[in-house]
Design an enzyme around this catalytic site. Sequence first.
Site, mmCIF file in Angstrom:
data_model
loop_
_atom_site.group_PDB
_atom_site.id
_atom_site.type_symbol
_atom_site.label_atom_id
_atom_site.label_comp_id
_atom_site.label_asym_id
_atom_site.label_seq_id
_atom_site.Cartn_x
_atom_site.Cartn_y
_atom_site.Cartn_z
ATOM 1 N N ASP A 70 0.846 -1.192 0.000
ATOM 2 C CA ASP A 70 0.000 0.000 0.000
ATOM 3 C C ASP A 70 0.886 1.248 0.000
ATOM 4 O O ASP A 70 1.973 1.251 0.571
ATOM 5 C CB ASP A 70 -0.898 -0.027 1.238
ATOM 6 N N GLU A 117 0.399 -0.641 -4.999
ATOM 7 C CA GLU A 117 -0.705 0.320 -5.022
ATOM 8 C C GLU A 117 -0.107 1.626 -5.538
ATOM 9 O O GLU A 117 0.621 2.317 -4.832
ATOM 10 C CB GLU A 117 -1.293 0.477 -3.617
ATOM 11 N N ASP A 171 -11.132 1.940 -0.481
ATOM 12 C CA ASP A 171 -11.239 3.388 -0.291
ATOM 13 C C ASP A 171 -12.321 4.023 -1.144
ATOM 14 O O ASP A 171 -12.600 5.220 -0.988
ATOM 15 C CB ASP A 171 -9.899 4.065 -0.616
#
Length: 273
Positions: A70, A117, A171
């Site tokens: 991430d 990501e 998200d």
Amino acid sequence: MSGRIRNCSSWIETSGPSSRPGSPPDYFSKTGQLWGNPVYDWDRAAKDDYAWFIRRIQHNLNLFDTVRIDHFRGLAAYWQVPGRHKTAQRGQWVPGPGAALFKALFAKLPFAQIFAEDLGDISADVRELMDQFNLSGMKVLQFGFSGNPADNGHTPHQHRENFIVYTGTHDNNTTRGWFDKDLDASQRQRLTDILGHKASGRQIAWDLMRLAHQSVARVAIVPMQDVLNLGPEARMNVPATCKGNWRWRMRPKAASTKIAERLAHLTYLGGRA
């Protein structure tokens, strides 16, 4: 003022009130995000070849086939904000460990399946790092219906094989919530043009799931909320907020045999069975 978190690693250092990590203003937040995690002392980490970080990756690979890093861009450069600031708007990019970390990682774990990501403010050095180690990035279909279709990498026809495609991530709003609440008129028209028919809230999640499964991206990932065609009440996380997140749970018997068969058919049609 600074302190050490000794129970994690001798090289994870917090900078106390002097600076904090986060992310600059973006699609999700006009004032950026401030996080509570430590600022890593990467110079100290390099002295033992990033052993703590590699152990974390190894542990995750013991649990999962593939690991997503991430906020990958922070390994090229991360956003550091003065500790006295209340928002993340006035920070600066500070160099991260870059290629040295991945050289050490793949020397220890040569077959590690890792992807990045790579959403948000992505600069050339991030792309170069990904390309150097052949790391897959992400495409999010909910981002693919605005701007110039020739320039928007999330638009379905712009996908490439070495990517992971999502309908939306943790998200994002659920796809039904996105369709009902978030789209403006121009995005709604672009969605209709790309789908080839006028979308409806009842079918939009499955429309995007079909696009994901038929993408050339090597992996397609769909949140369970989209499989169940749930609305904004099932959203997992709203970035830059601290309350009410990560509470959604799938209820027993929510997924029927009919849903499973429909998903299996999409998987078969996309050559992903």
